[in-house]
Write a protein that holds these residues in place. Structure first.
Motif, PDB file in Angstrom:
ATOM      1  N   PRO A 110       1.294  -1.361   0.695  1.00 29.91           N
ATOM      2  CA  PRO A 110       0.156  -0.187  -0.005  1.00 29.91           C
ATOM      3  C   PRO A 110       0.788   0.790  -0.398  1.00 29.91           C
ATOM      4  O   PRO A 110       2.020   1.517   0.972  1.00 29.91           O
ATOM      5  N   ASN A 111       0.291   2.488  -0.422  1.00 27.67           N
ATOM      6  CA  ASN A 111       1.225   3.816  -0.712  1.00 27.67           C
ATOM      7  C   ASN A 111       2.422   3.478  -1.449  1.00 27.67           C
ATOM      8  O   ASN A 111       3.437   4.198  -0.754  1.00 27.67           O
ATOM      9  N   LEU A 112       2.141   2.505  -2.537  1.00 31.64           N
ATOM     10  CA  LEU A 112       4.304   2.099  -2.640  1.00 31.64           C
ATOM     11  C   LEU A 112       4.340   2.783  -3.533  1.00 31.64           C
ATOM     12  O   LEU A 112       5.488   3.661  -3.233  1.00 31.64           O
ATOM     13  N   LEU A 113       3.467   4.439  -4.638  1.00 32.38           N
ATOM     14  CA  LEU A 113       4.168   5.262  -5.047  1.00 32.38           C
ATOM     15  C   LEU A 113       4.473   6.300  -4.528  1.00 32.38           C
ATOM     16  O   LEU A 113       5.080   6.642  -5.270  1.00 32.38           O
ATOM     17  N   PRO A 114       3.358   6.728  -3.131  1.00 36.01           N
ATOM     18  CA  PRO A 114       3.845   7.936  -2.227  1.00 36.01           C
ATOM     19  C   PRO A 114       5.280   7.479  -2.334  1.00 36.01           C
ATOM     20  O   PRO A 114       5.754   8.785  -2.394  1.00 36.01           O
ATOM     21  N   MET A 115       5.548   6.387  -1.095  1.00 32.89           N
ATOM     22  CA  MET A 115       6.954   5.729  -0.784  1.00 32.89           C
ATOM     23  C   MET A 115       8.073   6.068  -2.358  1.00 32.89           C
ATOM     24  O   MET A 115       9.181   6.682  -2.278  1.00 32.89           O
ATOM     25  N   LEU A 116       7.882   6.226  -3.800  1.00 35.33           N
ATOM     26  CA  LEU A 116       8.603   5.702  -4.707  1.00 35.33           C
ATOM     27  C   LEU A 116       8.542   7.409  -5.193  1.00 35.33           C
ATOM     28  O   LEU A 116      10.175   8.074  -4.728  1.00 35.33           O
ATOM     29  N   LEU A 117       7.994   8.041  -4.808  1.00 36.82           N
ATOM     30  CA  LEU A 117       7.962   8.955  -5.069  1.00 36.82           C
ATOM     31  C   LEU A 117       9.024  10.260  -4.068  1.00 36.82           C
ATOM     32  O   LEU A 117      10.401  11.310  -4.377  1.00 36.82           O
ATOM     33  N   VAL A 118       9.092   9.718  -2.974  1.00 37.17           N
ATOM     34  CA  VAL A 118       9.611  10.738  -1.966  1.00 37.17           C
ATOM     35  C   VAL A 118      10.885  10.119  -1.758  1.00 37.17           C
ATOM     36  O   VAL A 118      11.705  10.974  -1.418  1.00 37.17           O
ATOM     37  N   TRP A 119      11.499   8.810  -1.983  1.00 40.23           N
ATOM     38  CA  TRP A 119      12.645   8.188  -2.316  1.00 40.23           C
ATOM     39  C   TRP A 119      13.340   8.884  -3.413  1.00 40.23           C
ATOM     40  O   TRP A 119      14.371   9.450  -3.266  1.00 40.23           O
ATOM     41  N   LEU A 120      12.485   9.063  -4.038  1.00 40.43           N
ATOM     42  CA  LEU A 120      12.901  10.116  -5.446  1.00 40.43           C
ATOM     43  C   LEU A 120      13.551  11.167  -5.223  1.00 40.43           C
ATOM     44  O   LEU A 120      14.446  12.088  -5.523  1.00 40.43           O
ATOM     45  N   MET A 121      12.783  11.738  -4.647  1.00 38.92           N
ATOM     46  CA  MET A 121      12.989  13.846  -4.233  1.00 38.92           C
ATOM     47  C   MET A 121      13.545  13.340  -3.563  1.00 38.92           C
ATOM     48  O   MET A 121      14.841  14.553  -3.907  1.00 38.92           O
ATOM     49  N   TYR A 122      13.737  12.764  -2.742  1.00 42.64           N
ATOM     50  CA  TYR A 122      15.157  12.684  -0.964  1.00 42.64           C
ATOM     51  C   TYR A 122      16.729  12.214  -1.894  1.00 42.64           C
ATOM     52  O   TYR A 122      17.469  13.070  -2.095  1.00 42.64           O
ATOM     53  N   TYR A 123      16.321  11.545  -3.070  1.00 42.63           N
ATOM     54  CA  TYR A 123      17.527  10.932  -3.766  1.00 42.63           C
ATOM     55  C   TYR A 123      18.248  12.758  -4.801  1.00 42.63           C
ATOM     56  O   TYR A 123      19.421  12.915  -4.756  1.00 42.63           O
ATOM     57  N   LEU A 124      17.159  12.752  -4.999  1.00 37.58           N
ATOM     58  CA  LEU A 124      17.625  14.216  -6.156  1.00 37.58           C
ATOM     59  C   LEU A 124      17.938  15.414  -5.032  1.00 37.58           C
ATOM     60  O   LEU A 124      19.312  16.022  -5.621  1.00 37.58           O
ATOM     61  N   VAL A 125      17.555  15.115  -3.779  1.00 37.18           N
ATOM     62  CA  VAL A 125      17.761  16.754  -3.404  1.00 37.18           C
ATOM     63  C   VAL A 125      19.150  16.462  -2.797  1.00 37.18           C
ATOM     64  O   VAL A 125      19.732  17.109  -2.734  1.00 37.18           O
ATOM     65  N   LYS A 126      19.856  15.118  -2.243  1.00 40.28           N
ATOM     66  CA  LYS A 126      21.242  14.507  -2.090  1.00 40.28           C
ATOM     67  C   LYS A 126      22.427  15.089  -2.756  1.00 40.28           C
ATOM     68  O   LYS A 126      22.972  15.091  -2.623  1.00 40.28           O
ATOM     69  N   LYS A 127      21.489  14.528  -4.905  1.00 41.09           N
ATOM     70  CA  LYS A 127      22.447  15.136  -5.357  1.00 41.09           C
ATOM     71  C   LYS A 127      23.055  16.680  -5.961  1.00 41.09           C
ATOM     72  O   LYS A 127      22.957  16.902  -6.446  1.00 41.09           O
ATOM     73  N   GLY A 128      22.197  17.746  -5.300  1.00 40.04           N
ATOM     74  CA  GLY A 128      22.457  18.467  -5.596  1.00 40.04           C
ATOM     75  C   GLY A 128      21.038  19.950  -6.411  1.00 40.04           C
ATOM     76  O   GLY A 128      21.114  20.755  -6.299  1.00 40.04           O
ATOM     77  N   LYS A 129      19.893  18.312  -6.432  1.00 35.53           N
ATOM     78  CA  LYS A 129      19.588  19.633  -7.572  1.00 35.53           C
ATOM     79  C   LYS A 129      18.204  20.343  -7.045  1.00 35.53           C
ATOM     80  O   LYS A 129      17.925  20.655  -5.572  1.00 35.53           O
ATOM     81  N   SER A 130      17.850  21.433  -7.061  1.00 42.13           N
ATOM     82  CA  SER A 130      17.100  22.322  -6.947  1.00 42.13           C
ATOM     83  C   SER A 130      15.706  22.282  -6.021  1.00 42.13           C
ATOM     84  O   SER A 130      14.848  21.595  -7.268  1.00 42.13           O
ATOM     85  N   PRO A 131      15.723  22.178  -5.084  1.00 44.31           N
ATOM     86  CA  PRO A 131      13.707  22.239  -4.275  1.00 44.31           C
ATOM     87  C   PRO A 131      12.599  22.580  -5.199  1.00 44.31           C
ATOM     88  O   PRO A 131      11.737  21.937  -5.239  1.00 44.31           O
ATOM     89  N   THR A 132      12.808  24.216  -5.929  1.00 42.45           N
ATOM     90  CA  THR A 132      11.996  25.008  -6.255  1.00 42.45           C
ATOM     91  C   THR A 132      12.168  23.626  -7.354  1.00 42.45           C
ATOM     92  O   THR A 132      10.451  23.629  -8.055  1.00 42.45           O
ATOM     93  N   ALA A 133      12.622  24.054  -8.224  1.00 44.18           N
ATOM     94  CA  ALA A 133      12.500  23.118  -9.613  1.00 44.18           C
ATOM     95  C   ALA A 133      11.858  21.774  -9.508  1.00 44.18           C
ATOM     96  O   ALA A 133      11.202  21.443 -11.086  1.00 44.18           O
ATOM     97  N   LEU A 134      12.019  20.746  -8.269  1.00 49.17           N
ATOM     98  CA  LEU A 134      11.666  19.372  -7.935  1.00 49.17           C
ATOM     99  C   LEU A 134      10.020  19.577  -8.342  1.00 49.17           C
ATOM    100  O   LEU A 134       9.690  18.808  -8.219  1.00 49.17           O
ATOM    101  N   ILE A 135      10.044  20.502  -7.379  1.00 48.23           N
ATOM    102  CA  ILE A 135       7.955  21.010  -7.141  1.00 48.23           C
ATOM    103  C   ILE A 135       8.125  21.340  -8.054  1.00 48.23           C
ATOM    104  O   ILE A 135       6.720  20.693  -8.226  1.00 48.23           O
TER     105      ILE A 135
END
Length: 280
Positions: free
Chosen positions: A239-264
């Motif tokens: 249950p809630n697999l897709l939301p969890m994957l989305l959050v982990w993807l955002m976390y990974y991209l932020v750790k890689k230095g991507k802009s939070p505004t661009a991700l939003i």
């Protein structure tokens, strides 16, 4: 001539007036506390919060140091680099006031302030950013998502109800307890920070499951039967697999230095595009 220079150097790290008098009152501490609420108003990348710390403590310095040269030395000493959590910085602020009142050496006061920045920031950031802020935001957001605009006010009241009492309590604790309070904080800083981070992760995890909504409308054909990918497979798998994957993807991209505004905005674009394509 040599003796004169030696005396100047010896006195450079001490106040001329060494008489100790208890001149700071509770009203003074309340006044200093309210000034401290503005301590990040002069934040800069050179000395960080030094200007705010000096602004906060300056009423106490003016009462403690009646000698003009001592006052100058104290103000200059409290304009050194400083950076700590603004919610918990009142603990070392209260200690600095007590040390100034006891006419400790300026270098000793500066050393204690520098030594406490790490523990105050570690505990404060973990407690505030990982626990209380997400928790109060979750409560306010749940009310707002039900169509009640008072959710914003509820969040503000709950957050300040924890922050303000703790803020002033730490100021009085630092002034009254002195070095022992900071020693206890330093001894338990790592444990407190880790515990707060664990609780914060639990709060954020529950918020992801409740408020992050990602579903697909794709249907798969199995013979003559159409099976919903979301309800027939993903929800039964996790249950809630897709939301969890989305959050982990955002976390990974932020750790890689991507802009939070661009991700939003990227998430918004993908969501609208996926809906128009009949995928989400």
């Amino acid at each position: 001539m040599m003796n004169c220079k030696t005396n100047i150097n010896m006195n450079a790290d001490s106040y001329q007036d060494k008489s100790v008098n208890k001149v700071i009152t509770k009203n003074d501490l309340w006044k200093i506390g309210f000034r401290g609420l503005l301590m990040e108003g002069n934040f800069n990348y050179n000395r960080m919060q030094a200007g705010g710390f000096c602004y906060s403590i300056s009423p106490a310095l003016r009462k403690i140091h009646t000698d003009p040269e001592d006052l100058k030395r104290a103000l200059k000493n409290n304009l050194q680099f400083y950076n700590a959590n603004p919610k918990l910085f009142t603990l070392p602020l209260g200690l600095a006031i007590a040390m100034e009142e006891s006419k400790e050496k300026p270098s000793t006061i500066a050393s204690v302030k520098a030594a406490t920045m790490g523990s105050v920031s570690g505990v404060g950031d973990a407690l505030d950013h990982s626990v209380m802020l997400p928790l109060t935001l979750a409560i306010g957001s749940s009310i707002a998502l039900q169509g009640n605009p008072l959710g914003v006010l509820v969040f503000f009241i709950l957050y300040q109800a924890y922050r303000i009492p703790m803020y002033f309590w730490l100021l009085f604790l630092g002034y009254n307890a002195g070095v022992s309070a900071l020693e206890r904080l330093s001894d338990h800083a790592e444990k407190l920070g880790r515990a707060a981070n664990i609780v914060g992760l639990g709060v954020i995890g529950s918020m992801v499951a409740k408020y992050v909504k990602v579903e697909t409308v794709i249907e798969l054909e199995a013979g003559e039967t159409m099976i919903s990918l979301q309800e027939g497979m993903l929800d039964k798998l996790i249950p809630n697999l897709l939301p969890m994957l989305l959050v982990w993807l955002m976390y990974y991209l932020v750790k890689k230095g991507k802009s939070p505004t661009a991700l939003i905005f990227g998430t918004l674009f993908v969501g609208v595009g996926g809906h128009l394509l009949g995928i989400l």
